[in-house]
Design a protein around this motif. Sequence first.
Motif, PDB file in Angstrom:
ATOM      1  N   LEU A 165       0.871  -1.176   0.000  1.00  0.00           N
ATOM      2  CA  LEU A 165       0.000   0.000   0.000  1.00  0.00           C
ATOM      3  C   LEU A 165       0.906   1.224   0.000  1.00  0.00           C
ATOM      4  O   LEU A 165       1.752   1.375   0.891  1.00  0.00           O
ATOM      5  CB  LEU A 165      -0.914   0.021   1.222  1.00  0.00           C
ATOM      6  CG  LEU A 165      -1.789   1.275   1.383  1.00  0.00           C
ATOM      7  CD1 LEU A 165      -2.787   1.408   0.230  1.00  0.00           C
ATOM      8  CD2 LEU A 165      -2.507   1.258   2.724  1.00  0.00           C
ATOM      9  N   TRP A 166       0.727   2.084  -0.996  1.00  0.00           N
ATOM     10  CA  TRP A 166       1.548   3.273  -1.187  1.00  0.00           C
ATOM     11  C   TRP A 166       0.753   4.532  -0.902  1.00  0.00           C
ATOM     12  O   TRP A 166      -0.389   4.656  -1.339  1.00  0.00           O
ATOM     13  CB  TRP A 166       2.055   3.335  -2.630  1.00  0.00           C
ATOM     14  CG  TRP A 166       2.979   2.227  -2.972  1.00  0.00           C
ATOM     15  CD1 TRP A 166       2.647   1.001  -3.490  1.00  0.00           C
ATOM     16  CD2 TRP A 166       4.395   2.220  -2.810  1.00  0.00           C
ATOM     17  NE1 TRP A 166       3.778   0.245  -3.656  1.00  0.00           N
ATOM     18  CE2 TRP A 166       4.860   0.964  -3.255  1.00  0.00           C
ATOM     19  CE3 TRP A 166       5.310   3.159  -2.336  1.00  0.00           C
ATOM     20  CZ2 TRP A 166       6.213   0.632  -3.241  1.00  0.00           C
ATOM     21  CZ3 TRP A 166       6.658   2.823  -2.324  1.00  0.00           C
ATOM     22  CH2 TRP A 166       7.096   1.575  -2.774  1.00  0.00           C
ATOM     23  N   GLN A 167       1.371   5.455  -0.206  1.00  0.00           N
ATOM     24  CA  GLN A 167       0.824   6.795   0.007  1.00  0.00           C
ATOM     25  C   GLN A 167       1.771   7.763  -0.706  1.00  0.00           C
ATOM     26  O   GLN A 167       2.960   7.834  -0.389  1.00  0.00           O
ATOM     27  CB  GLN A 167       0.760   7.133   1.493  1.00  0.00           C
ATOM     28  CG  GLN A 167       0.225   8.512   1.776  1.00  0.00           C
ATOM     29  CD  GLN A 167       0.270   8.853   3.267  1.00  0.00           C
ATOM     30  OE1 GLN A 167       0.678   8.050   4.094  1.00  0.00           O
ATOM     31  NE2 GLN A 167      -0.154  10.055   3.598  1.00  0.00           N
ATOM     32  N   VAL A 168       1.235   8.473  -1.694  1.00  0.00           N
ATOM     33  CA  VAL A 168       2.030   9.436  -2.452  1.00  0.00           C
ATOM     34  C   VAL A 168       1.639  10.825  -1.969  1.00  0.00           C
ATOM     35  O   VAL A 168       0.486  11.237  -2.102  1.00  0.00           O
ATOM     36  CB  VAL A 168       1.796   9.282  -3.969  1.00  0.00           C
ATOM     37  CG1 VAL A 168       2.630  10.302  -4.755  1.00  0.00           C
ATOM     38  CG2 VAL A 168       2.115   7.863  -4.420  1.00  0.00           C
ATOM     39  N   THR A 169       2.611  11.510  -1.379  1.00  0.00           N
ATOM     40  CA  THR A 169       2.350  12.815  -0.785  1.00  0.00           C
ATOM     41  C   THR A 169       3.631  13.629  -0.700  1.00  0.00           C
ATOM     42  O   THR A 169       4.705  13.063  -0.477  1.00  0.00           O
ATOM     43  CB  THR A 169       1.705  12.665   0.615  1.00  0.00           C
ATOM     44  OG1 THR A 169       1.377  13.952   1.124  1.00  0.00           O
ATOM     45  CG2 THR A 169       2.600  11.940   1.603  1.00  0.00           C
ATOM     46  N   LEU A 173      -6.113  -7.880   0.011  1.00  0.00           N
ATOM     47  CA  LEU A 173      -5.938  -6.538  -0.553  1.00  0.00           C
ATOM     48  C   LEU A 173      -6.905  -5.547   0.079  1.00  0.00           C
ATOM     49  O   LEU A 173      -6.537  -4.399   0.352  1.00  0.00           O
ATOM     50  CB  LEU A 173      -6.115  -6.564  -2.072  1.00  0.00           C
ATOM     51  CG  LEU A 173      -5.048  -7.336  -2.852  1.00  0.00           C
ATOM     52  CD1 LEU A 173      -5.389  -7.339  -4.343  1.00  0.00           C
ATOM     53  CD2 LEU A 173      -3.656  -6.772  -2.607  1.00  0.00           C
ATOM     54  N   GLU A 174      -8.138  -5.986   0.324  1.00  0.00           N
ATOM     55  CA  GLU A 174      -9.108  -5.107   0.965  1.00  0.00           C
ATOM     56  C   GLU A 174      -8.679  -4.782   2.402  1.00  0.00           C
ATOM     57  O   GLU A 174      -8.822  -3.647   2.853  1.00  0.00           O
ATOM     58  CB  GLU A 174     -10.501  -5.716   0.903  1.00  0.00           C
ATOM     59  CG  GLU A 174     -11.030  -5.720  -0.522  1.00  0.00           C
ATOM     60  CD  GLU A 174     -12.472  -6.159  -0.654  1.00  0.00           C
ATOM     61  OE1 GLU A 174     -13.182  -6.266   0.375  1.00  0.00           O
ATOM     62  OE2 GLU A 174     -12.896  -6.380  -1.805  1.00  0.00           O
ATOM     63  N   THR A 175      -8.148  -5.771   3.102  1.00  0.00           N
ATOM     64  CA  THR A 175      -7.632  -5.533   4.456  1.00  0.00           C
ATOM     65  C   THR A 175      -6.436  -4.587   4.406  1.00  0.00           C
ATOM     66  O   THR A 175      -6.322  -3.669   5.229  1.00  0.00           O
ATOM     67  CB  THR A 175      -7.241  -6.864   5.126  1.00  0.00           C
ATOM     68  OG1 THR A 175      -8.408  -7.689   5.213  1.00  0.00           O
ATOM     69  CG2 THR A 175      -6.665  -6.647   6.510  1.00  0.00           C
ATOM     70  N   LEU A 176      -5.548  -4.801   3.444  1.00  0.00           N
ATOM     71  CA  LEU A 176      -4.375  -3.943   3.283  1.00  0.00           C
ATOM     72  C   LEU A 176      -4.793  -2.489   3.055  1.00  0.00           C
ATOM     73  O   LEU A 176      -4.231  -1.573   3.658  1.00  0.00           O
ATOM     74  CB  LEU A 176      -3.523  -4.437   2.104  1.00  0.00           C
ATOM     75  CG  LEU A 176      -2.248  -3.650   1.777  1.00  0.00           C
ATOM     76  CD1 LEU A 176      -1.236  -3.773   2.914  1.00  0.00           C
ATOM     77  CD2 LEU A 176      -1.643  -4.165   0.471  1.00  0.00           C
ATOM     78  N   ALA A 177      -5.794  -2.276   2.233  1.00  0.00           N
ATOM     79  CA  ALA A 177      -6.258  -0.918   1.934  1.00  0.00           C
ATOM     80  C   ALA A 177      -6.926  -0.270   3.140  1.00  0.00           C
ATOM     81  O   ALA A 177      -6.857   0.952   3.306  1.00  0.00           O
ATOM     82  CB  ALA A 177      -7.230  -0.945   0.755  1.00  0.00           C
ATOM     83  N   GLY A 178      -7.562  -1.074   3.976  1.00  0.00           N
ATOM     84  CA  GLY A 178      -8.277  -0.513   5.126  1.00  0.00           C
ATOM     85  C   GLY A 178      -9.321   0.479   4.646  1.00  0.00           C
ATOM     86  O   GLY A 178     -10.065   0.211   3.704  1.00  0.00           O
ATOM     87  N   ASN A 179      -9.348   1.663   5.262  1.00  0.00           N
ATOM     88  CA  ASN A 179     -10.334   2.656   4.840  1.00  0.00           C
ATOM     89  C   ASN A 179      -9.737   3.700   3.903  1.00  0.00           C
ATOM     90  O   ASN A 179     -10.347   4.742   3.663  1.00  0.00           O
ATOM     91  CB  ASN A 179     -10.972   3.332   6.064  1.00  0.00           C
ATOM     92  CG  ASN A 179      -9.945   4.021   6.942  1.00  0.00           C
ATOM     93  OD1 ASN A 179      -8.775   4.084   6.593  1.00  0.00           O
ATOM     94  ND2 ASN A 179     -10.388   4.534   8.068  1.00  0.00           N
ATOM     95  N   CYS A 180      -8.546   3.430   3.338  1.00  0.00           N
ATOM     96  CA  CYS A 180      -7.943   4.343   2.360  1.00  0.00           C
ATOM     97  C   CYS A 180      -8.666   4.216   1.026  1.00  0.00           C
ATOM     98  O   CYS A 180      -9.023   3.109   0.617  1.00  0.00           O
ATOM     99  CB  CYS A 180      -6.470   4.000   2.137  1.00  0.00           C
ATOM    100  SG  CYS A 180      -5.437   4.201   3.596  1.00  0.00           S
TER     101      CYS A 180
END
Length: 190
Positions: free
Chosen positions: A44-48, A78-85
Amino acid sequence: EWCMAEGLVYDFDPQLHVSEPAGGGGRYYISVDYGTRNPFSAGLWQVTEGKAYRIREFYHNGRESGNMLTDEEYCDALETLAGNCFVEQVVVDPSAASLIAAIRRRGRFSVRKAKNEVLPGIRLVAALLQAGVLQISPKCRDTIREFRLYRWEDKQDADRVVKENDHAMDDIRYFCASILRRQMKGGAEA
């Protein structure tokens, strides 16, 4: 010139490349290298703020665990990895047609086949590491382990990587080649 001492592919330095983002926000993506008997790796990547942070990972080695997962179980992971993102896109190993179909059937994520050119992808990842753009959370232990083990083949006339300890490395390459390269060319935040 991007071939490292002792045959390591990347110049990965935990002091420079292991960190967490300062806060929430930004754009989120997932990258996936598919495996059933071989390891399955997803990040899971966060681009910021001009950086891409691998903030969480899911890594499953069916051979080591003796437990092969189905595509539906991988979709659950994958859904667990994403969580609420809100994940803008899931970039998947292009050979994983059954997983791509399973993700699309669920309807939560937009999914695309990853760009899979190995040597140009490795060059891009190396350049992004050198520029400090790629950052890995200390929680992503399998990724950090693979960075320390991913090597060039010794006895080859051409540049080739050893096909082991490369599953997180492949999903990172997919993310960089399919998402970050496009954003850098388009002038969007990367």
